[in-house]
Design a protein around this motif. Structure first.
Motif, mmCIF file in Angstrom:
data_model
loop_
_atom_site.group_PDB
_atom_site.id
_atom_site.type_symbol
_atom_site.label_atom_id
_atom_site.label_comp_id
_atom_site.label_asym_id
_atom_site.label_seq_id
_atom_site.Cartn_x
_atom_site.Cartn_y
_atom_site.Cartn_z
ATOM 1 N N GLY A 3 1.323 -12.223 8.052
ATOM 2 C CA GLY A 3 2.245 -13.104 8.779
ATOM 3 C C GLY A 3 3.590 -13.292 8.123
ATOM 4 O O GLY A 3 4.487 -13.925 8.716
ATOM 5 N N ASN A 4 3.767 -12.781 6.883
ATOM 6 C CA ASN A 4 5.099 -12.884 6.258
ATOM 7 C C ASN A 4 6.138 -12.136 7.100
ATOM 8 O O ASN A 4 5.815 -11.130 7.752
ATOM 9 N N ASP A 5 7.352 -12.631 7.081
ATOM 10 C CA ASP A 5 8.413 -11.898 7.785
ATOM 11 C C ASP A 5 9.578 -11.670 6.827
ATOM 12 O O ASP A 5 9.627 -12.212 5.733
ATOM 13 N N GLY A 6 10.483 -10.826 7.235
ATOM 14 C CA GLY A 6 11.625 -10.491 6.388
ATOM 15 C C GLY A 6 12.152 -9.115 6.734
ATOM 16 O O GLY A 6 11.676 -8.447 7.656
ATOM 17 N N SER A 7 13.154 -8.685 5.971
ATOM 18 C CA SER A 7 13.820 -7.417 6.264
ATOM 19 C C SER A 7 12.946 -6.194 5.985
ATOM 20 O O SER A 7 13.237 -5.098 6.474
ATOM 21 N N ARG A 8 11.873 -6.376 5.238
ATOM 22 C CA ARG A 8 11.023 -5.229 4.910
ATOM 23 C C ARG A 8 10.165 -4.777 6.095
ATOM 24 O O ARG A 8 9.650 -3.674 6.112
ATOM 25 N N TRP A 9 9.981 -5.663 7.087
ATOM 26 C CA TRP A 9 9.108 -5.331 8.212
ATOM 27 C C TRP A 9 9.845 -5.482 9.540
ATOM 28 O O TRP A 9 10.657 -6.399 9.733
ATOM 29 N N ALA A 10 9.543 -4.564 10.453
ATOM 30 C CA ALA A 10 10.128 -4.657 11.796
ATOM 31 C C ALA A 10 9.579 -5.876 12.518
ATOM 32 O O ALA A 10 10.270 -6.517 13.320
ATOM 33 N N HIS A 11 8.337 -6.196 12.239
ATOM 34 C CA HIS A 11 7.690 -7.399 12.781
ATOM 35 C C HIS A 11 7.054 -8.143 11.607
ATOM 36 O O HIS A 11 7.221 -7.751 10.459
ATOM 37 N N LYS A 12 6.344 -9.201 11.867
ATOM 38 C CA LYS A 12 5.690 -9.912 10.782
ATOM 39 C C LYS A 12 4.653 -9.011 10.103
ATOM 40 O O LYS A 12 4.061 -8.133 10.732
ATOM 41 N N HIS A 13 4.438 -9.286 8.826
ATOM 42 C CA HIS A 13 3.517 -8.453 8.035
ATOM 43 C C HIS A 13 2.113 -8.494 8.638
ATOM 44 O O HIS A 13 1.564 -9.571 8.886
ATOM 45 N N SER A 14 1.554 -7.321 8.874
ATOM 46 C CA SER A 14 0.288 -7.228 9.612
ATOM 47 C C SER A 14 -0.965 -7.146 8.739
ATOM 48 O O SER A 14 -2.067 -6.955 9.256
ATOM 49 N N GLY A 15 -0.793 -7.306 7.439
ATOM 50 C CA GLY A 15 -1.973 -7.221 6.568
ATOM 51 C C GLY A 15 -1.816 -8.021 5.297
ATOM 52 O O GLY A 15 -0.951 -8.899 5.195
ATOM 53 N N GLN A 16 -2.654 -7.707 4.328
ATOM 54 C CA GLN A 16 -2.593 -8.324 3.009
ATOM 55 C C GLN A 16 -2.335 -7.214 1.998
ATOM 56 O O GLN A 16 -3.024 -6.194 1.988
ATOM 57 N N ASP A 17 -1.340 -7.415 1.140
ATOM 58 C CA ASP A 17 -1.036 -6.435 0.100
ATOM 59 C C ASP A 17 -1.740 -6.798 -1.208
ATOM 60 O O ASP A 17 -1.707 -7.953 -1.643
ATOM 61 N N PHE A 18 -2.351 -5.780 -1.803
ATOM 62 C CA PHE A 18 -2.996 -5.917 -3.113
ATOM 63 C C PHE A 18 -2.169 -5.100 -4.107
ATOM 64 O O PHE A 18 -2.169 -3.862 -4.046
ATOM 65 N N ALA A 19 -1.461 -5.760 -5.000
ATOM 66 C CA ALA A 19 -0.639 -5.056 -5.989
ATOM 67 C C ALA A 19 -1.547 -4.453 -7.059
ATOM 68 O O ALA A 19 -2.227 -5.172 -7.803
ATOM 69 N N VAL A 20 -1.571 -3.123 -7.106
ATOM 70 C CA VAL A 20 -2.388 -2.381 -8.076
ATOM 71 C C VAL A 20 -1.620 -1.138 -8.518
ATOM 72 O O VAL A 20 -0.743 -0.653 -7.791
ATOM 73 N N PRO A 21 -1.916 -0.591 -9.688
ATOM 74 C CA PRO A 21 -1.243 0.628 -10.135
ATOM 75 C C PRO A 21 -1.588 1.818 -9.243
ATOM 76 O O PRO A 21 -2.660 1.852 -8.618
ATOM 77 N N ILE A 22 -0.706 2.794 -9.192
ATOM 78 C CA ILE A 22 -0.987 4.024 -8.455
ATOM 79 C C ILE A 22 -2.237 4.686 -9.045
ATOM 80 O O ILE A 22 -2.392 4.763 -10.260
ATOM 81 N N GLY A 23 -3.110 5.146 -8.171
ATOM 82 C CA GLY A 23 -4.337 5.807 -8.622
ATOM 83 C C GLY A 23 -5.530 4.884 -8.737
ATOM 84 O O GLY A 23 -6.605 5.305 -9.155
#
Length: 236
Positions: A114-134
């Motif tokens: 549900g977050n909004d901002g310039s990064r998304w065309a619409h509100k954020h549609s999920g949950q982001d889990f910050a983790v290292p690549i791999g």
């Protein structure tokens, strides 16, 4: 001289009987020494010597039986505890196989549903889990892979490499911005099975896993994934 000889002969049968009784009772060398000490303590010629030795042997046998009984109870309790532990582990494994889990192990929650901002065309549609690549990405629940590939698996380039899994209850889970995909369309996966590695592909501001829960396989049908997992008993 005759008295001394007579006295020496009178001791031998008693000592012989004591040793015979000890051997018959199945006791070890330490018990034989104990019986000898009891015999000496009774003093030569004492009318209560045989009775003292008999009582000492009976007490030793009783003590040994008590120790063995206690050891048997301890072993039985340990066996029961081990069986209970194995049963609990089996039950936990069964619950995990039937239940839900988070898509990654260690993580930091970043952008939420549900977050909004310039990064998304619409509100954020999920949950982001910050983790290292791999980082290993796992199926949150058993199901069948219905989308897997670049271009969001068909949902658009913003998702990068993505996977969508259909679950038995008609719910779908989506995993995006992957660096590698380890499953193919039509493949059946189990809860906790590795399906991909996290990455930074598509429209991504940094390494993370984008995770969605949907009513259909396609973009636009997402619900709050954290709230959904909470209802399934998963702490996020």
């Amino acid at each position: 001289m005759s008295k001394r000889v007579s006295f020496q002969h009178s001791r031998r049968p008693s000592l012989s009987r004591v040793r015979g009784a000890v051997v018959a009772a199945g006791l070890g060398t330490s018990m034989v020494l104990g019986a000898g000490a009891a015999f000496a303590a009774a003093t030569a010629g004492s009318p209560g010597a045989a009775s003292l030795i008999s009582d000492s042997l009976a007490e030793s046998v009783a003590q040994q039986a008590a120790v063995q009984g206690k050891a048997a109870k301890t072993a039985e309790a340990a066996k029961a505890a081990d069986a209970a532990k194995k049963a609990a582990a089996k039950e936990a494994a069964a619950k995990k196989a039937a239940g839900w889990q988070t898509p990654v192990g260690r993580y930091v929650l970043s952008a939420s549903f549900g977050n909004d901002g310039s990064r998304w065309a619409h509100k954020h549609s999920g949950q982001d889990f910050a983790v290292p690549i791999g980082t290993k990405v796992e199926a949150v629940h058993g199901g069948t892979v219905v989308k897997a590939g670049p271009n969001g698996g068909g949902d658009g380039p913003a998702y990068g490499n993505a996977v969508v899994i259909k679950h038995a209850n008609g719910t779908y889970s989506q995993y995006a911005h992957l660096s590698r995909i380890d499953v193919r369309i039509g493949e059946t996966v189990k809860t906790g099975e590795k399906i991909a590695l996290s990455g930074n592909t598509g429209n991504s501001s940094g390494p993370h896993l984008h995770f969605e829960i949907r009513h259909t396989a396609n973009y636009g049908s997402a619900v709050n994934p954290v709230s959904f997992l909470h209802k399934e008993g998963v702490s996020v």
